[in-house]
Design an enzyme around this catalytic site. Structure first.
Site, PDB file in Angstrom:
ATOM      1  N   ASP A 147      25.920   8.276 -43.338  1.00  0.00           N
ATOM      2  CA  ASP A 147      25.564   6.884 -43.577  1.00  0.00           C
ATOM      3  C   ASP A 147      24.631   6.297 -42.518  1.00  0.00           C
ATOM      4  O   ASP A 147      24.345   5.102 -42.536  1.00  0.00           O
ATOM      5  CB  ASP A 147      26.820   6.012 -43.706  1.00  0.00           C
ATOM      6  CG  ASP A 147      27.921   6.400 -42.754  1.00  0.00           C
ATOM      7  OD1 ASP A 147      27.675   7.208 -41.839  1.00  0.00           O
ATOM      8  OD2 ASP A 147      29.054   5.904 -42.917  1.00  0.00           O
ATOM      9  N   ASP A 207      28.747   9.878 -37.817  1.00  0.00           N
ATOM     10  CA  ASP A 207      28.833   8.810 -38.803  1.00  0.00           C
ATOM     11  C   ASP A 207      28.248   7.531 -38.193  1.00  0.00           C
ATOM     12  O   ASP A 207      28.329   7.310 -36.989  1.00  0.00           O
ATOM     13  CB  ASP A 207      30.309   8.597 -39.172  1.00  0.00           C
ATOM     14  CG  ASP A 207      30.526   7.655 -40.336  1.00  0.00           C
ATOM     15  OD1 ASP A 207      30.345   6.448 -40.151  1.00  0.00           O
ATOM     16  OD2 ASP A 207      30.902   8.124 -41.427  1.00  0.00           O
ATOM     17  N   HIS A 224      29.354   4.684 -38.251  1.00  0.00           N
ATOM     18  CA  HIS A 224      30.433   3.844 -37.733  1.00  0.00           C
ATOM     19  C   HIS A 224      31.215   4.584 -36.652  1.00  0.00           C
ATOM     20  O   HIS A 224      31.334   5.813 -36.694  1.00  0.00           O
ATOM     21  CB  HIS A 224      31.372   3.426 -38.868  1.00  0.00           C
ATOM     22  CG  HIS A 224      30.658   2.809 -40.030  1.00  0.00           C
ATOM     23  ND1 HIS A 224      30.523   3.450 -41.257  1.00  0.00           N
ATOM     24  CD2 HIS A 224      30.015   1.627 -40.142  1.00  0.00           C
ATOM     25  CE1 HIS A 224      29.829   2.670 -42.069  1.00  0.00           C
ATOM     26  NE2 HIS A 224      29.511   1.571 -41.423  1.00  0.00           N
ATOM     27  N   HIS A 238      38.468   6.768 -39.285  1.00  0.00           N
ATOM     28  CA  HIS A 238      38.925   5.437 -38.869  1.00  0.00           C
ATOM     29  C   HIS A 238      40.448   5.319 -38.847  1.00  0.00           C
ATOM     30  O   HIS A 238      40.979   4.327 -38.342  1.00  0.00           O
ATOM     31  CB  HIS A 238      38.390   4.359 -39.812  1.00  0.00           C
ATOM     32  CG  HIS A 238      36.911   4.160 -39.750  1.00  0.00           C
ATOM     33  ND1 HIS A 238      36.236   3.974 -38.565  1.00  0.00           N
ATOM     34  CD2 HIS A 238      35.958   4.118 -40.733  1.00  0.00           C
ATOM     35  CE1 HIS A 238      34.943   3.829 -38.813  1.00  0.00           C
ATOM     36  NE2 HIS A 238      34.753   3.915 -40.110  1.00  0.00           N
TER      37      HIS A 238
END
Length: 368
Positions: free
Chosen positions: A262, A179, A181, A142
């Site tokens: 995740d 991931d 996200h 990120h």
């Protein structure tokens, strides 16, 4: 097959405080008994412990790495950001950006996390190892050049790509991020880099809320936002029909995977239904493709994954497949998670979402 495993106990000592889950404490938000953010050392430490107990660690080339140098970090991050990060770290810690607190010494630990990823990619790109896994912490996907967010303080994978290129070890790279996200930092850093393909498979509209939409344009980037509740079969279909063909067409010298865990069924920060078997199968898909197009060169850098109970089994499944190991850590949730996979109706809906993305890419149009 030689599989490297890059880790360092000091990465487990990275600390973020003054949060209760993802909310700053204060007012009516009281501290948690366990304290801090969901990004905590136990998911990573328990993965390493499980590998030790199963015997998998003994089959790997286990290494640490030096901290990434200031010069290496400055290939991606402006010196103004690095200097402020170091100054705040030396003064006892603090927070820069969004949800990225750190304690004293946080700069050095983040540089070490990046160093693990850098050396893992170097070892694979140079042929010193067949493949490698970096248990990096804090994560990196990120992080923007001058704005850390989502627990990520330095852009581990772009930093690794930059060093490999500087050493002349590889030029064309494909980054696959599974991931839960969106890998917004990795995408943004390589937005104008035709030699780096970034592919992100993630839960639609999770984090960040303003990035990760599917679109077809001229950039070497592919976002694959999947609907909440997508399970094992949907992930494998997305890989087979979208991610892998894009990587094959890019013809990379090496594949780097942002290995977030995740998307698993019981993760507190995702609403997907992947299992350890899903991550094992996706690893098999990547390894098979890599053997076909880039001599098997695959490096993985650990990203998210916040279930202390389940991340170790997902990570073990990935690393065992990379190493071709029969050292198993059977998924204790396998039977119940299989029963909780999406039904036929949802599977048809998820497949129709993938159909739309495939058709849009084929036509060169844009699908929102």
């Amino acid at each position: 097959m030689s599989t490297g495993f890059f880790w360092d106990e000091r990465c487990f000592w990275h600390a973020g405080g003054n949060y209760a889950f993802t909310m700053p404490i204060g007012g009516l938000v009281q501290p948690l008994a366990a304290g801090g953010l969901p990004e905590n050392p136990e998911t990573k430490r328990r993965l390493k412990n499980l590998m030790d107990v199963s015997g998998l660690t003994k089959q790997l080339d286990v290494r640490s790495a030096p901290e990434a140098t200031y010069e290496a970090l400055a290939r991606v991050h402006p010196t103004s950001y690095l200097d402020e990060f170091k100054k705040m770290s030396d003064a006892g810690g603090g927070e820069l950006g969004r949800r990225t607190p750190f304690a004293q010494g946080g700069y050095e630990i983040a540089a070490l996390s990046a160093g693990l990823a850098i050396d893992a990619v170097d070892a694979v790109a140079s042929g010193a190892l067949d493949n490698a896994y970096s248990l990096s912490r804090p994560p990196g996907h990120h992080c923007l050049p001058d704005f850390p967010n989502g627990f990520c303080l330095l852009a581990n994978i772009p930093l690794a790509i930059g060093r490999a290129r500087a050493r002349g070890l590889a030029q064309r790279i494909a980054v696959l991020d599974w991931d839960v996200h969106h890998g917004n930092g990795t995408e943004a850093i390589h937005a104008d880099d035709a030699d780096t393909l970034t592919v992100s498979i993630h839960q639609e509209a999770n984090y960040p809320l303003d990035t990760g939409q599917f679109e077809t344009d001229a950039r070497a980037n592919l976002n694959i936002p999947l609907p909440p509740g997508s399970g094992h079969e949907t992930y494998l279909e997305a890989m087979e029909r979208l991610a892998l063909p894009a990587i094959r067409a890019h013809r990379p010298d090496a594949i780097v995977v942002a290995c977030g865990l995740d998307a698993a069924l019981i993760d507190p920060l995702g609403r997907m239904m992947a299992t350890a078997a899903t991550f094992a199968a996706m690893t098999d898909q990547v390894m098979e493709l890599a053997r076909d197009i880039c001599g098997g060169r695959v490096a993985m850098a650990h990203e998210g994954g916040y279930s202390e109970a389940y991340v170790p089994f997902c990570g073990h499944a990935v690393i065992a497949r990379m190493a071709g190991s029969e050292r198993a850590a059977p998924d204790p949730f396998a039977e119940t998670f299989e029963k909780r996979q999406p039904g036929a109706g949802f599977a048809r809906y998820a497949s129709s979402v993938i159909d739309a993305m495939v058709e849009a890419r084929a036509s060169g149009g844009t699908e929102g």
